[in-house]
Design an enzyme around this catalytic site. Structure first.
Site, mmCIF file in Angstrom:
data_model
loop_
_atom_site.group_PDB
_atom_site.id
_atom_site.type_symbol
_atom_site.label_atom_id
_atom_site.label_comp_id
_atom_site.label_asym_id
_atom_site.label_seq_id
_atom_site.Cartn_x
_atom_site.Cartn_y
_atom_site.Cartn_z
ATOM 1 N N GLU A 76 0.826 -1.208 0.000
ATOM 2 C CA GLU A 76 0.000 0.000 0.000
ATOM 3 C C GLU A 76 0.863 1.262 0.000
ATOM 4 O OE1 GLU A 76 -4.068 -1.059 2.269
ATOM 5 O OE2 GLU A 76 -2.252 -1.547 3.401
ATOM 6 N N GLU A 119 -4.028 -9.510 3.844
ATOM 7 C CA GLU A 119 -4.736 -9.260 5.102
ATOM 8 C C GLU A 119 -5.879 -10.232 5.348
ATOM 9 O OE1 GLU A 119 -2.730 -5.362 4.067
ATOM 10 O OE2 GLU A 119 -3.755 -6.961 2.970
#
Length: 258
Positions: free
Chosen positions: A112, A132
């Site tokens: 990210e 995740e």
């Protein structure tokens, strides 16, 4: 005294920030993100810097958020503390071009962070993933928003829902990265590119960055209007007139970044 979580050096008009938690594969914690944000804002405010590079180690750009720190946090801990919003998003304030030089793992928050940069240069060893889901979590530092804009909904859904990992060549083919280079050449190639970019007129660079980012956040009509106004504003720039006259005179322009 603990070692600094980031290292910052200068190469001409380029600021180089190196993530520096090698034992944790540069896992991103508050101390690192605070230091990164401060370094980014300092370089962004420095008139002698025209571009910024963020890199990690040979093994990992960043292996994600530091799970050991987060494991027992509650909703109120992260909500009241402004988790991610408070410091991870500082990069959004940076107006100068930011380039990620990625080798090894760029996982979760590391992926990210790279996505939040303007250009990603990947070493052949680079691997990208948003895993995740394996922790019953979701990408929360912009991953579910920036990844679809970079590679499209279908491939982004695949990566987010299955934790699929992309190697450098796949990431290049999908449009996640700008180019792939041999590991041994990653820093040299990235600094050469950053030096080239930093040699151009800084106000023009900032205007281009703002205009391209607007393409992700507005309709085509609004984006075109923003671009047109940014173009018109160039005619108020001394650098733009210098650039055009230098072209006509067949000489190299001398930009004053004004």
């Amino acid at each position: 005294m603990s070692e600094s979580p980031i290292l910052s050096t200068r190469h001409g008009r380029v600021g180089l920030i190196t993530l520096n938690r090698p034992a944790q594969l540069n896992a991103l914690n508050d101390a690192l993100m605070d230091a990164l944000g401060q370094a980014l804002l300092s370089l962004d405010a420095d008139p002698d810097i025209g571009a910024i590079v963020i890199t990690g180690s040979d093994k990992a750009f960043a292996a994600g958020a530091d799970i050991a720190v987060m494991a027992d946090w509650t909703y109120m801990d992260v909500y009241q503390g402004g988790f991610i919003t408070r410091n991870w998003e500082t990069i959004r304030q940076v107006r100068k071009p930011v380039i990620a030089a990625v080798a090894g793992y760029a996982m979760g928050g590391g992926c990210e962070l790279a996505l939040a940069c303007d250009i990603i240069i990947a070493a052949e060893s680079a691997q990208f993933a948003l895993p995740e889901i394996k922790l019953a979590m979701l990408p929360g530092a912009g991953g579910t928003q920036r990844l679809p804009r970079a590679i499209g909904k279908a491939k982004a859904m695949d990566m987010c829902l299955s934790a699929r990992m992309l190697n450098a060549q796949e990431a290049d083919r999908y449009g996640l990265v700008s180019r792939v280079v041999p590991d041994a050449e990653l820093q040299a190639v990235t600094l050469k590119l950053a030096t080239q970019i930093a040699g151009y007129s800084l106000p023009a660079l900032m205007a281009i960055k703002e205009s391209v980012n607007r393409a992700h956040e507005a309709s085509l009509t609004e984006g075109i209007l923003f671009e047109r106004r940014a173009l018109h504003a160039r005619f108020a720039s001394a650098d733009a007139h210098e650039g055009m006259h230098a072209f006509l005179d067949k000489r190299k322009p001398v930009f004053q970044h004004r």
